[in-house]
Design a protein around this motif. Structure first.
Motif, short mmCIF file in Angstrom:
data_model
loop_
_atom_site.label_atom_id
_atom_site.label_comp_id
_atom_site.label_asym_id
_atom_site.label_seq_id
_atom_site.Cartn_x
_atom_site.Cartn_y
_atom_site.Cartn_z
N THR A 43 6.95 -13.93 3.19
CA THR A 43 5.98 -12.86 2.98
C THR A 43 4.73 -13.37 2.29
O THR A 43 3.61 -13.08 2.72
CB THR A 43 6.61 -11.74 2.14
N THR A 44 4.91 -14.15 1.23
CA THR A 44 3.78 -14.68 0.46
C THR A 44 2.94 -15.63 1.30
O THR A 44 1.74 -15.81 1.04
CB THR A 44 4.28 -15.38 -0.81
N TYR A 105 13.27 -4.80 10.09
CA TYR A 105 12.40 -3.85 9.41
C TYR A 105 11.83 -2.86 10.42
O TYR A 105 11.86 -3.08 11.63
CB TYR A 105 11.27 -4.59 8.70
N VAL A 134 15.08 -7.16 0.88
CA VAL A 134 13.88 -6.67 0.20
C VAL A 134 13.53 -5.29 0.74
O VAL A 134 12.55 -5.10 1.46
CB VAL A 134 12.71 -7.69 0.33
N GLY A 136 12.15 -2.77 -0.40
CA GLY A 136 10.83 -2.24 -0.70
C GLY A 136 9.81 -2.57 0.37
O GLY A 136 8.81 -1.87 0.52
N ARG A 137 10.06 -3.63 1.14
CA ARG A 137 9.18 -4.00 2.24
C ARG A 137 9.77 -3.62 3.60
O ARG A 137 9.06 -3.18 4.50
CB ARG A 137 8.89 -5.51 2.22
N THR A 138 11.07 -3.82 3.76
CA THR A 138 11.68 -3.64 5.08
C THR A 138 12.18 -2.22 5.34
O THR A 138 12.43 -1.85 6.47
CB THR A 138 12.89 -4.57 5.26
N ALA A 248 -2.51 -6.37 -3.80
CA ALA A 248 -1.60 -6.73 -2.72
C ALA A 248 -1.46 -8.25 -2.63
O ALA A 248 -2.44 -8.97 -2.57
CB ALA A 248 -2.12 -6.18 -1.40
#
Length: 293
Positions: A43-44, A105, A134, A136-138, A248
């Motif tokens: 992600t990063t 996701y 994760v 919170g993202r998926t 972000a």
């Protein structure tokens, strides 16, 4: 392969393209500073904005620069099971030692769907797979019972998890479901101390992009059960952990790197945008608190 401080590497871009020279310098610095493994194209690393060819070229460059000195764990997830399978094959061809894999996701599969997704991947792929939870993202959350089912069904195929649920109780729940030998790494820097105290053995870290030596020394203190020393590192690094998400990600991370490694490009790909003025102020203060500027 799965322990200690493992940076989820940013991907430097210049004029819209991957900056290979800067990336090689970043990989070299991470190894010299004590990072125990590397995660390209997570992600990063802005993998969501990278075409497949570029994605696995970045992985190949990371592997080439690491030269076997530390393992490379390539981001390879997709919400399409067949695409995830081809991603793992591409990671293997690029020379990665393992892959990091989120559950599907956006689709929002059931727990049975999550299991079948990983079952299909395990049947087709040779590399070890680190699960990456994760929600919170998926939106999708691999429940502990499902994780235990995945691990038990495919011995040795899923040796570890990067847990970014933010729920510290999951460490104990996953130990119960997956067994005490299942490797758990925090996906959240700010709670990594407590995560390790409950049974974790490392962190897939955002902050380690910026403070690799401090993060490696923090993890070494935890591995030695020196929690007093680890707490001193926690106090030094905590503002930086928080500052990395004052806008972000990876906007603040790239800005921080430009402050400690002059010339590092802060360019991001839309829809990601540069860190705001307030975020930059928070990053500067955190870098100063950590003694990095």
């Amino acid at each position: 392969m799965f322990s200690g401080s493992i940076p989820a590497l940013v991907t430097p871009f210049r004029n819209g393209s991957f900056d290979e020279s800067v990336y090689r310098d970043l990989v070299e610095w991470q190894i010299a500073e004590g990072s125990s493994a590397l995660v390209p194209c997570g992600t990063t690393g802005e993998s969501a904005t990278m075409p497949k060819e570029e994605h696995f070229e970045v992985v190949r460059v990371c592997v080439d620069q690491a030269r076997g000195r530390v393992p490379v764990i390539a981001g390879a997830g997709s919400n399409d099971t067949q695409v995830a399978i081809t991603n793992v094959r591409a990671a293997k061809e690029a020379g990665a030692d393992a892959v990091l894999m989120v559950p599907p996701y956006y689709n929002r599969p059931s727990q049975e769907g999550i299991f079948r997704h990983f079952e299909a991947i395990a049947a087709e792929c040779e590399l070890p797979i680190m699960l990456y939870n994760v929600p919170g993202r998926t939106v999708t959350d691999i429940q502990p019972a499902t994780m235990g089912r995945i691990v038990a069904a495919f011995p040795g195929k899923f040796p570890a998890v990067k847990d970014a649920t933010g729920n510290l109780g999951r460490v104990s729940e996953q130990r119960a479901a997956c067994g005490p030998d299942f490797i758990q790494l925090s996906g959240n820097d700010e709670t990594a101390l407590a995560f390790n105290a409950m049974g974790g053995v490392g962190c897939v870290s955002v902050t380690a992009n910026v403070a690799p030596r401090l993060c490696a020394e923090f993890q070494a203190a935890l591995a030695a059960d020196d929690y007093a020393l680890a707490l001193s590192y926690q106090d030094r690094l905590y503002p930086l952990h928080i500052a990395m998400f004052t806008d972000a990600s990876p906007g603040p991370v790239k800005y921080a790197l430009s402050r400690i490694r002059p010339g590092f490009p802060t360019e991001l790909r839309l829809p990601m945008t540069p860190a705001s003025e307030a975020s930059r102020t928070a990053v500067d203060a955190a870098l100063a608190h950590a003694g990095l500027i």
